[in-house]
Design an enzyme around this catalytic site. Structure first.
Site, PDB file in Angstrom:
ATOM      1  CE  LYS A   1      27.278  -2.106  -6.552  1.00  0.00           C
ATOM      2  NZ  LYS A   1      27.231  -0.930  -7.434  1.00  0.00           N
TER       3      LYS A   1
ATOM      4  CG  HIS B   1       3.336   3.951   8.587  1.00  0.00           C
ATOM      5  ND1 HIS B   1       3.411   4.780   7.477  1.00  0.00           N
ATOM      6  CD2 HIS B   1       2.943   2.736   8.111  1.00  0.00           C
ATOM      7  CE1 HIS B   1       3.082   4.088   6.398  1.00  0.00           C
ATOM      8  NE2 HIS B   1       2.803   2.839   6.761  1.00  0.00           N
TER       9      HIS B   1
ATOM     10  NE  ARG C   1       7.007   0.735   5.079  1.00  0.00           N
ATOM     11  CZ  ARG C   1       5.805   0.172   4.974  1.00  0.00           C
ATOM     12  NH1 ARG C   1       5.705  -1.107   4.634  1.00  0.00           N
ATOM     13  NH2 ARG C   1       4.708   0.855   5.207  1.00  0.00           N
TER      14      ARG C   1
ATOM     15  NE  ARG D   1      -1.584  -2.202   2.796  1.00  0.00           N
ATOM     16  CZ  ARG D   1      -1.680  -3.464   2.391  1.00  0.00           C
ATOM     17  NH1 ARG D   1      -2.729  -3.857   1.755  1.00  0.00           N
ATOM     18  NH2 ARG D   1      -0.723  -4.329   2.655  1.00  0.00           N
ATOM     19  CB  THR D   2       3.348   2.605   2.350  1.00  0.00           C
ATOM     20  OG1 THR D   2       2.598   2.057   3.420  1.00  0.00           O
ATOM     21  CG2 THR D   2       3.825   3.988   2.734  1.00  0.00           C
TER      22      THR D   2
END
Ligand code: CP
Length: 333
Positions: A83, A132, A104, A54-55
């Site tokens: 890396k 959030h 996120r 969703r986000t």
């Protein structure tokens, strides 16, 4: 008003700013045509170091519906972090390419760290069990749509209140509106963190009760916010298996709830809401997803200064400095 700001936690927006954002989101819902070109030429980077449906997709859909473009990754395995590149170097680089970054990570505090080196606005799309904030915008916009207000409500929060970052962010936001009352429904192992009680509820004199059984509380609620037990934050599988089905909202429990209850869930759900509830008019968790996209459209447009609420000026890009202003300068109420 929000142009150039970072959004790391709900406290970065005052209630006045929140209400203006919701007004803008509601106007976008009403007249989407008016906004379909306002981000033309702008780029949103979506950097997801943790899974999301969703986000990430709603951020991308939001930017595309505003006429802008997106770039980024959903799998950090395809980026140079494999890396050994640090988060801060990654952010410095991406902020040279994009006009805003939604990110996120599984690490609490990573979005704040990113905001300190970014030359463009950073939006926290979830940092570990911490915050959030755009889910909170989603939740509040949905509550406004269903209840007509974000004040004077009895809100039940049920399930994993310990690790559920959406719960922490929502408590912080709703505690700033008058006369809201919280019913915290969880097993002892998944109770809300002490800091929410000592630093959010108690200083604002917010009323709350803690109960173990959903059946004890459901009849009194205006809003029921169900949550998934956050498997990814458990240290051992045994505890997760023991706790994962602590609460299941089903037709029997809905029978004792009020006719005007609104059931929310940030999703994804696992077992905590029976699918038989999906067609109940009180189930608002799928419409909630769509409100999330409109809330993010309003936020992106505002952070890029193209929301029509302020005089239009070109976005300042300075590759060497953190974004100016910055909500981190002081919490607002
Ligand atoms: N609500 C939410 O954050 O969903 P995703 O994890 O799918 O983005």
């Amino acid at each position: 008003m929000l142009k150039g700001r970072h959004i790391i936690e709900p406290g970065d927006l005052s209630t006045r700013e929140l209400d203006r954002l919701f007004g803008l989101a509601e106007d976008i819902i009403k007249e989407p045509e008016k906004y379909k070109e306002v981000c033309r030429g702008k780029i949103l980077a979506t950097l997801f170091f943790e899974p999301s449906t969703r986000t990430r997709l709603s951020f991308e859909a939001a930017m595309l519906r505003l006429g802008g473009s997106t770039l980024g990754f959903a799998d950090p395995g395809s980026s140079s972090t494999t890396k050994g590149e640090s988060l801060t170097d990654t952010i410095r680089v991406v902020s040279s390419y994009a006009d805003a970054i939604a990110m996120r990570t599984p690490k609490e505090g990573a979005a704040l760290l990113a905001s300190q080196v970014s030359s463009v606005p950073v939006i926290n799309a979830g940092d570990g069990g911490h915050h959030h904030p755009t889910q909170t915008l989603t939740d509040l916009l949905t509550i406004r749509a269903y209840k007509g207000s974000t004040e004077g409500l009895t809100i039940g929060l049920c399930g994993d209140l310990k690790f559920g970052r959406t719960v922490h962010s929502l408590c912080k936001a709703l505690a700033r509106y008058p006369r809201n009352r919280f019913v915290l429904i969880s097993p002892p192992e998944l109770e809300i963190p002490d800091y929410i009680i000592s630093r959010v509820f108690k200083p604002s004199g917010v009323q709350f009760t803690q109960v173990r059984r959903l059946e004890e509380a459901i009849a009194d609620l205006d809003v029921l916010y169900m949550t998934r037990v956050q498997k990814e934050r458990f240290f051992n599988e045994q505890d997760y298996v023991r706790l994962k089905d602590s609460y299941v909202l089903d037709a029997e429990k809905m029978n004792i709830a009020r006719k005007d209850l609104t059931v929310l869930h940030p999703l994804p759900r696992v077992n905590e809401i029976a699918t038989e509830i999906d067609s109940d008019p009180r189930a608002a968790y799928f419409p909630q997803v769509k409100y999330g996209m409109f809330a993010r459209m309003a936020l992106i447009a505002s952070l890029l200064g193209v929301d029509g609420l302020e005089p239009e000026k070109p976005m300042e890009i300075d590759a060497g400095k953190p974004a100016r202003g910055g909500a981190r300068g002081g919490k607002k109420k």
